[in-house]
Write a protein that holds these residues in place. Structure first.
Motif, PDB file in Angstrom:
ATOM      1  N   GLY A  83      50.070  42.043  41.409  1.00 33.38           N
ATOM      2  CA  GLY A  83      48.897  41.821  42.227  1.00 33.38           C
ATOM      3  C   GLY A  83      48.895  40.437  42.826  1.00 33.38           C
ATOM      4  O   GLY A  83      49.945  39.818  42.987  1.00 33.38           O
ATOM      5  N   GLU A  84      47.705  39.955  43.096  1.00 40.11           N
ATOM      6  CA  GLU A  84      47.541  38.641  43.690  1.00 40.11           C
ATOM      7  C   GLU A  84      46.503  37.876  42.890  1.00 40.11           C
ATOM      8  O   GLU A  84      45.503  38.440  42.450  1.00 40.11           O
ATOM      9  CB  GLU A  84      47.061  38.796  45.133  1.00 40.11           C
ATOM     10  N   GLN A  94      45.452  44.408  34.030  1.00 39.33           N
ATOM     11  CA  GLN A  94      44.581  45.336  34.749  1.00 39.33           C
ATOM     12  C   GLN A  94      43.210  45.411  34.100  1.00 39.33           C
ATOM     13  O   GLN A  94      42.256  45.825  34.719  1.00 39.33           O
ATOM     14  CB  GLN A  94      45.218  46.732  34.899  1.00 39.33           C
ATOM     15  N   GLN A 120      42.095  40.847  33.989  1.00 40.26           N
ATOM     16  CA  GLN A 120      42.457  40.148  35.231  1.00 40.26           C
ATOM     17  C   GLN A 120      43.070  38.765  35.021  1.00 40.26           C
ATOM     18  O   GLN A 120      43.163  37.980  35.955  1.00 40.26           O
ATOM     19  CB  GLN A 120      41.250  40.043  36.175  1.00 40.26           C
TER      20      GLN A 120
END
Length: 52
Positions: free
Chosen positions: A31-32, A42, A45
């Motif tokens: 992700g970012e 997930q 975070q």
């Protein structure tokens, strides 16, 4: 030491799916984080790795 883009992608791919070290519920997904490529949990975070 500088890594090329291919090595960065390989690093992120290797970590994908690993268990999160910061919580008991999550696993790592690409992700970012703050605008940088990263692998983060997930669930919570939290980034395990971010590249800039």
């Amino acid at each position: 030491m500088q890594y090329g883009r291919v090595q960065e992608i390989e690093l992120l791919e290797r970590l994908k799916g690993n268990d999160c070290q910061f919580c008991t519920d999550g696993s790592l997904v690409p992700g970012e984080y703050k605008g940088n490529s990263a692998v983060l949990c997930q669930s919570c975070q939290t980034p395990a790795v971010q590249l800039w």
